[in-house]
Design an enzyme around this catalytic site. Sequence first.
Site, mmCIF file in Angstrom:
data_model
loop_
_atom_site.group_PDB
_atom_site.id
_atom_site.type_symbol
_atom_site.label_atom_id
_atom_site.label_comp_id
_atom_site.label_asym_id
_atom_site.label_seq_id
_atom_site.Cartn_x
_atom_site.Cartn_y
_atom_site.Cartn_z
ATOM 1 N N GLY A 1 46.189 11.741 36.503
ATOM 2 C CA GLY A 1 46.791 12.415 37.649
ATOM 3 C C GLY A 1 45.786 12.566 38.765
ATOM 4 N N TYR B 1 50.107 2.086 28.938
ATOM 5 C CA TYR B 1 49.548 2.232 30.275
ATOM 6 C C TYR B 1 48.761 3.510 30.541
ATOM 7 C CZ TYR B 1 49.568 2.735 35.378
ATOM 8 O OH TYR B 1 49.199 2.931 36.675
ATOM 9 N N CYS C 1 49.974 13.902 33.619
ATOM 10 C CA CYS C 1 49.082 15.017 33.851
ATOM 11 C C CYS C 1 48.087 15.027 32.699
ATOM 12 C CB CYS C 1 49.848 16.335 33.847
ATOM 13 S SG CYS C 1 51.005 16.490 35.222
ATOM 14 N N ASN D 1 51.303 19.295 30.269
ATOM 15 C CA ASN D 1 51.607 17.873 30.452
ATOM 16 C C ASN D 1 52.952 17.612 29.791
ATOM 17 O OD1 ASN D 1 50.379 14.815 28.922
ATOM 18 N ND2 ASN D 1 51.621 15.081 30.735
ATOM 19 N N GLY D 2 53.887 17.080 30.563
ATOM 20 C CA GLY D 2 55.197 16.756 30.004
ATOM 21 C C GLY D 2 56.296 17.106 30.973
#
Length: 470
Positions: free
Chosen positions: A38, A257, A11, A113-114
Amino acid sequence: MIFDDKLHEECGVFGAVVNNREASGLTYNALSALQHRGQEGAGIASLNGSAILYHKDLGLVSEVFSKSVLSRLPESNMAIGHVRYSTTGANCVQNVQPVVTEYLRGRLATAHNGNIVNAGAIKERLQSYGCDFAATNDTEVISSLIAYEALHTDSIEQAVINAVRQLRGAFSLVILSSKNKLIAVRDGFGMRPLCLGRSDHGIAVASESCALDSSNFQFERDVKPGEMIVIEADGSMKSSIVLEENRTAFCLFEYIYFARSDSEIDHLSVYQAHFNMGRQLAREFPVEADMVCGVPDSGLDAAAGYAFESGIPLGSGFTKNRYIGRSFIFPTQTQRDNAVRLKLNPLKANIRGKRLVVVDDSIVRGTTSARTVKMLRDAGAAEVHMRISAPPFTHTCHFGTDIDDESKLIANKMSIEETAKFIGADSLGYISIEGIKQACDGCSLDLCTGCFDGNYPMDIGHHKKSEFEC
Ligand code: SF4
């Protein structure tokens, strides 16, 4: 959810406080730059007086914010935004962020995010107090927990501190409060990225520095692990460390990545990390070959590093169709297979008769690598030597990365020689864990290597990976 045997993005979060009423538009620009993190949903929440106005939906940023929606975004000095990839569970509009929560003393919008490992237990507790939940994401749990804590203190900052001290897991949070404050917090391990930028008009926080660039903010610094930043409507900012752990643990896979090459995270350029990984791969797995090529996009910089270190010429092995984005929207395997081919086509004229070193970022189940090797052989490659810039995946991730069930990971089922045979390569080499740590030596934090060696930075206890998702 994994449909095409590649790891997916997580995200992305952004928030801005400016003095020129352009926060919503800047947030749109920033989310466009974070789109790689995302692609399932996007949303923007803006503060207007004491009201929080928001728009969010499933789809890419450009689909959610069509021209007519964009023209109706409220002018505002404070806004936050989010792009979403769900690690498991429902891809429905209720789970798209920011999550907006109303409580007796105000409103807040939360973007995260997480992954919160103990979200299930917190949710049960809040439900026992009478809280209702509409979504199945952990962000709603965080937002509700902050709202609950806000009922017991006059200060929204203290409510956020009280809430985040109850969370276990990875989180980079951006919170917009109807009390005219924007609050950002990074977990104590610093697992997910979060950085801070400034412009002549204000301050912004973002998952990656590329989002600051795209919204005309100058990168200032990374938010520290455990740091809370509070930005007031007048642009003043306060910072404090509110969470402390006995180590840091930045996600190594961000460098491999997730993050964009033009971002710089915790003092290390993502491009430089990729390039170093390629150089390290060349040292660990040399081979005689005619050309090095990378699998677009994240294999390209590592391929340049391999070529630099080995002296083998760098060339293009593939043409990428830039207009085919999400192969996972195709409902059948045959359609998905075709979509992968639509996305990437071998460059026959540059491949025919050559011994190739092909650099890719990871192998999950091996089916995508097998297709890639077959494509290259069908295009006339004489030899294909696969080099992977991540160590083999042996464990799942509990912190927001969509890694397959451990029983499905090819490294848990086959030796490296067997994997090479399965994917049809003449040889296969994965960068070592020590090697990748050296490649990312410039990172100012310690690295999480949990999915490669099972050494997670925190105790996962009895919590299941699938309890909640980003
Ligand atoms: S387990 Fe792997 S993917 Fe998850 S945070 Fe750690 S390094 Fe990143």
